[in-house]
Design an enzyme around this catalytic site. Structure first.
Site, PDB file in Angstrom:
ATOM      1  N   ASP A 328       0.877  -1.161   0.000  1.00 39.49           N
ATOM      2  CA  ASP A 328       0.000   0.000   0.000  1.00 39.49           C
ATOM      3  C   ASP A 328       0.922   1.220   0.000  1.00 39.49           C
ATOM      4  O   ASP A 328       2.076   1.116   0.429  1.00 39.49           O
ATOM      5  CB  ASP A 328      -0.877  -0.040   1.254  1.00 39.49           C
ATOM      6  CG  ASP A 328      -1.695   1.227   1.401  1.00 39.49           C
ATOM      7  OD1 ASP A 328      -2.334   1.612   0.412  1.00 39.49           O
ATOM      8  OD2 ASP A 328      -1.672   1.819   2.485  1.00 39.49           O
ATOM      9  N   ASP A 521      -1.235  -0.868   6.377  1.00 42.95           N
ATOM     10  CA  ASP A 521      -1.291  -0.340   7.741  1.00 42.95           C
ATOM     11  C   ASP A 521      -2.152  -1.189   8.650  1.00 42.95           C
ATOM     12  O   ASP A 521      -2.239  -0.919   9.847  1.00 42.95           O
ATOM     13  CB  ASP A 521      -1.782   1.114   7.749  1.00 42.95           C
ATOM     14  CG  ASP A 521      -3.178   1.267   7.157  1.00 42.95           C
ATOM     15  OD1 ASP A 521      -3.878   0.248   7.004  1.00 42.95           O
ATOM     16  OD2 ASP A 521      -3.576   2.408   6.867  1.00 42.95           O
TER      17      ASP A 521
END
Length: 628
Positions: A328, A521
């Protein structure tokens, strides 16, 4: 050393001294037998008892059974032959127990080392009640309580600083010694050590739900998730042990029958019984059964010290096979700290454009929304905003001071049929329309993490063949970040479902034996973390969602830790394979030598205890990962 280990060591020493003294004591017949039974039973009574209990419970084939049969058989053979040589039987039991003690000590030592490395459980909390302080167990502190953390004390429970400022030592969680400064309003997590100032903290969780409790639970229960290698060893031992018992029985019976029936030679049962007993001692699978789980346990413990939490040996094994790493962008390769870097407007002035955008985005917690609010610089008056609607992947619409405000990307403007002006600046472009007319756009950009490029290079040096970035950002922004970091592929303007689809496509392209890791995350990327072969959450200190969603949790915000986690896993798996090949190889050679009569009981002892000690020592190397 535990009390049990001390007791066992005393038994071993006493038995060894007695056996040595008996070597110089002249005796024969029943007296000699009874004298030698003293050290034998002293050191081996628990093995005989476990073997008897196993037979009674129908669990016959284990190491205790092998040792009991081999040593009792050796004693019986000495009685049958009238040699009075009970030394080998006592020595086999003595050295076997020595190996067991060494194994117990090594495992206990590694557990102690890991406990010291992960010494983050707080002993108490200073609870503030009616103006006085009471030292209580952290489990007794309810949510919303006020606690005081003095310099030198561990933060016992997650919370928010009410008063004070200090530097926190987070090394037990992150593996890094760099202190973290906190002040009133900052979040603090349990397990950190308060270094300088007095902190007054309001707790936001119970101890059982705090960061330190989750980490300790994760590390302690990691051994319950077994790898394929451990499953193989368990299945191997279940088949192997009865197989060698039957092989030993065949070795004792068949050759004498062949000698008598087909060769016309004496049966020589004594020789073949001795070979069968030697065969049993050699065959004990201790080295494999003990060293393989210990290797994984030590690897997980060593990684924990480095701030890398691996949830089980199955994930450790999968991590070692990773050849594709998918990232990401926001918060992983970039800092996730967005800043307004440009304001391009039509007739409305800059301040007013930012004000309308900040108010329209006031209900969102997205980093871009927060950056607009910071650029506005004033307190948000929510009473001015009504009819907020969030359009997934496009932006928001709202009424601000009664005026219709649209704030979002190109897709939002196309959706509303409002012509917009493209921007040549690199960054996230937030277009703003008021009452159906285009008012201008705001350029927002994120900063790349200082060590992100180093992390990508470290992954390639570690043998990662493909690095990919997935992001919802504009293509121009994504390509600029990917180019700066040296990533192999980038896919931009993706919705959460689109990220899952891209991971699915990447999984279908790679060879089956190679694994794909996704790094995010752990909060916004839970679907992708779950779909990848292994999910890695980074910068997760204090994030419950990260600890729950991912298979591997990196406790600090440094992407270089990803390559370190992969190197640790490969070192551990390498040690596991070394032990498997070494233990099985030596066993097979010694079994063949025992069956042919070349190996005696003393070589059998080396094949069992010696191989186990060497394998355990090799396994403990997995604990030391600092230089990786």
């Amino acid at each position: 050393m535990s009390r049990k280990q001390k007791k066992m060591l005393m038994r071993i020493i006493a038995a060894a001294v007695l056996m040595l003294l008996l070597h110089f004591v002249p005796s024969e017949g029943v007296v000699r037998f009874l004298l030698y039974m003293i050290p034998y039973l002293l050191v081996g009574y628990d093995i005989l008892w476990k073997a008897a209990r196993g037979i009674r419970n129908g669990q016959v084939f284990d190491e205790c059974f092998l040792m009991a049969v081999a040593t009792v058989g050796a004693i019986g053979l000495a009685i049958y032959e009238g040699s009075g040589d009970y030394t080998e039987a006592v020595a086999v039991m003595l050295f076997y127990q020595t190996g067991e003690w060494f194994q117990s000590y090594a495992v206990g030592k590694s557990r102690k080392n890991i406990s010291e490395l992960m010494d983050i459980r707080p002993d108490y909390a200073n609870l503030e009640q009616e103006g006085s302080l009471e030292r209580v167990d952290p489990d007794e502190v309810p949510i919303g309580s006020v606690i005081l953390v003095q310099p030198g004390e561990k933060v016992p429970i997650d919370g928010v600083v009410l008063e004070g400022s200090s530097a926190l030592n987070t090394s037990a969680l992150t593996g890094e010694s760099l202190p973290r400064d906190v002040q009133a309003g900052d979040q603090v997590v349990s397990g950190c050590i308060n270094m300088t100032g007095l902190l007054r903290v309001r707790t936001t969780k119970e101890f059982g739900e705090s960061t330190v409790a989750k980490i300790l639970d994760l590390v302690e229960n990691a051994s319950s998730r077994k790898s394929k290698s451990e499953d193989f060893i368990s299945k191997f031992a279940r088949i192997y042990t009865p197989a060698v018992c039957y092989a030993a029985l065949a070795l004792m019976v068949l050759p004498p029958l062949v000698r008598v029936l087909f060769l016309g030679l004496p049966a020589d049962f004594g020789t073949w019984l001795y070979r069968a007993l030697t065969f049993l001692v050699i065959s004990c699978p201790c080295a494999l059964v003990i060293s393989i789980p210990l290797s994984f346990f030590a690897g997980i413990g060593g990684a924990s010290k480095a701030g890398i939490l691996i949830k089980g040996s199955n994930y450790l094994e999968t991590l070692s096979q990773v050849r594709t790493v998918v990232f990401d962008k926001t918060g992983t390769l970039t800092q996730g700290v967005f800043e307004v870097n440009g304001i391009h407007h039509n007739e409305m002035n800059e301040e007013k454009l930012v004000e309308y955008a900040a108010l329209a985005e006031s209900a969102s917690s997205h980093p871009i929304s927060r950056s607009l609010q910071r650029a506005y610089g004033k307190e948000i008056d929510r009473s001015r905003v009504t009819d907020i609607q969030e359009l997934s992947g496009k932006g928001v619409t709202a009424r601000v001071d009664g005026r219709a405000v649209a704030c979002g990307n190109d897709k939002l403007m196309d959706y509303l049929g409002i012509p917009c002006i493209s921007c040549h600046n690199v960054g996230t472009i937030i277009h703003v329309a008021i009452d159906g007319s285009y008012a201008g756009h705001i350029v927002i950009s994120d900063r790349v993490k200082p060590r992100a490029a180093e992390a990508i290079q470290a992954l390639k040096e570690a043998g990662i063949r493909k690095t990919v970035m997935l992001t919802g950002d504009a293509k121009q922004v994504a390509e600029q970040v990917a180019g700066a970091l040296g990533l192999d592929q980038v896919y931009a303007e993706l919705l959460p479902a689109g990220k899952v689809e891209k991971v699915e496509a990447l999984l279908s392209e790679k060879p089956e034996q190679e694994k794909l890791a996704f790094v995010g995350d752990g909060i916004n990327d839970a679907p992708v973390l779950g779909r990848a072969d292994i999910g890695i959450a980074m910068g997760a200190m204090g994030s419950d969602a990260a600890i729950e969603a991912a298979d591997v949790v990196l406790m600090d915000d440094d992407p270089v830790q990803i390559a370190k986690a992969i190197r640790i896993s490969r070192k551990c798996i390498g040690i596991v394979y070394q032990n498997i090949v070494f233990a099985i190889g030596i066993k097979l050679i010694c079994l063949a030598l025992g069956a042919l009569g070349i190996a005696n009981m003393w070589l059998a002892i080396f094949a069992d205890v010696g191989v186990m000690i060497l394998a355990v020592l090799n396994a403990i190397r997995a604990l030391f990962v600092k230089k990786l």
